[in-house]
Design a protein around this motif. Structure first.
Motif, mmCIF file in Angstrom:
data_model
loop_
_atom_site.group_PDB
_atom_site.id
_atom_site.type_symbol
_atom_site.label_atom_id
_atom_site.label_comp_id
_atom_site.label_asym_id
_atom_site.label_seq_id
_atom_site.Cartn_x
_atom_site.Cartn_y
_atom_site.Cartn_z
ATOM 1 N N UNK A 123 0.935 -1.094 0.167
ATOM 2 C CA UNK A 123 -0.043 -0.040 -0.049
ATOM 3 C C UNK A 123 0.856 1.163 -0.034
ATOM 4 N N UNK A 124 0.976 2.063 -1.012
ATOM 5 C CA UNK A 124 1.358 3.329 -0.863
ATOM 6 C C UNK A 124 1.491 3.822 -2.454
ATOM 7 N N UNK A 125 1.759 5.276 -2.632
ATOM 8 C CA UNK A 125 1.745 5.914 -3.860
ATOM 9 C C UNK A 125 2.686 5.579 -4.538
ATOM 10 N N UNK A 126 3.060 5.859 -6.041
ATOM 11 C CA UNK A 126 3.971 5.591 -7.166
ATOM 12 C C UNK A 126 4.790 4.369 -6.669
ATOM 13 N N UNK A 127 4.108 3.384 -6.894
ATOM 14 C CA UNK A 127 4.874 2.004 -6.657
ATOM 15 C C UNK A 127 5.736 1.716 -7.944
ATOM 16 N N UNK A 128 7.150 1.394 -7.567
ATOM 17 C CA UNK A 128 7.713 0.762 -8.712
ATOM 18 C C UNK A 128 8.383 1.589 -9.949
ATOM 19 N N UNK A 129 8.417 2.820 -10.005
ATOM 20 C CA UNK A 129 8.772 3.606 -10.877
ATOM 21 C C UNK A 129 10.140 3.428 -11.414
ATOM 22 N N UNK A 130 10.519 3.427 -12.842
ATOM 23 C CA UNK A 130 11.782 3.545 -13.117
ATOM 24 C C UNK A 130 12.635 2.069 -12.633
ATOM 25 N N UNK A 131 11.683 1.212 -12.950
ATOM 26 C CA UNK A 131 12.338 -0.090 -12.407
ATOM 27 C C UNK A 131 12.085 -1.036 -13.639
#
Length: 283
Positions: A185-193
């Motif tokens: 649970x949380x915003x903006x998961x996983x960017x740039x991965x």
């Protein structure tokens, strides 16, 4: 092995460069770096009250041992450490260390913990603090609980099972991550991965899963997740309604329903992504 029992040490480096010691029921009070450069140490029912207790150490076993909050930055440049049934209150524990094995360990003030470390196993570990696991690699976690933002930023080769993570911006700039049977649970998961896989996971993430290369989701639920998959290559099998999908660059997305699909032809080629609404919710 020499035995030390029921002692109290104060002052700087009281057991500097110690080797082949069994230390039990002992308190390391006021004084920095009490066991710096130690080797082949067994600790049981010990307490560390001040800074830098285990720097540049090798082959350490700790059972029922406590690092107080004031024992901050406690375990740096140390290799091959096994900790069981321990309480680590100290922030900034573990930096540029390797061979870290934690079982039934609690870290209630885990700010900036496990940075730039290698070869980590976490078994029934709970932690609370931001920037957990930054730039660390070769991590396996089972029954892991984390409350803290920006977790595992820059991590590599991570495998997580049965976790609950309350973490904004988790798994940014990561590569080769697989998460099984977990809640995130949380915003903006996983960017740039790159090469990130979620299997049987429940995810809530505002504008999550964007700017990702080879995102795979199998039998996952996306709750309260909007503007998902922007500029991502994705293969997603979702069991719940997705609030909205925006500009995926390629792949396949399957879900019972999608509230809004945004495909801007001046930014992406819509023909490279297949989006299917099945109308069937899988419980």
């Amino acid at each position: 092995m020499k035995n030390i029992d029921q002692q109290e040490y104060v002052g700087e480096r009281p057991l500097f460069n110690a080797a082949n010691l069994n230390i039990t029921n002992t308190t390391f009070a006021d004084g920095e770096s009490p066991l710096k450069e130690g080797h082949h140490l067994t600790l049981e029912h010990d307490t560390f009250e001040w800074k830098y207790p285990l720097w540049y150490c090798t082959d350490v076993s700790a059972i029922n041992t406590t690092l107080l909050e004031t024992a901050r930055s406690g375990i740096w440049y140390t290799h091959n450490i096994d900790m069981k049934q321990c309480l680590i209150e100290a922030p900034k524990t573990f930096r540029r260390a390797s061979g870290i094995h934690l079982t039934n360990v609690q870290m209630p003030i885990a700010q900036e913990t496990l940075w730039s470390c290698d070869d980590i196993t976490l078994d029934h570990v709970s932690a609370k603090g931001d920037y957990f696991g930054m730039n660390s690699q070769n991590i396996v976690a089972h029954d892991f609980q984390l409350s803290g933002n920006y977790s595992f930023d820059g991590g590599r080769n991570i495998e997580i099972h049965n976790a609950t993570m309350l973490s904004k911006d988790a798994f940014w700039n990561c590569e080769n991550v697989t998460v099984y049977d977990s809640t995130i649970i949380g915003e903006y998961l996983g960017w740039n991965s790159k090469n990130i896989t979620f299997i049987n996971c429940r995810i809530e993430s505002e504008q999550g899963l964007c700017y990702m290369d080879n995102l795979v989701m199998k039998n996952c639920s996306l709750i309260k997740t909007n503007l998902a998959f922007e500029y991502s290559s994705v293969h997603a099998d979702i069991t719940t309604k997705i609030d909205s999908v925006k500009n995926p660059v390629s792949g396949e997305i399957t879900a019972p329903a999608i509230g809004e699909i945004i495909l801007q032809e001046d930014q992406i080629d819509p023909s490279k992504t297949t989006i299917t609404e099945t109308g069937v919710t899988v419980k």
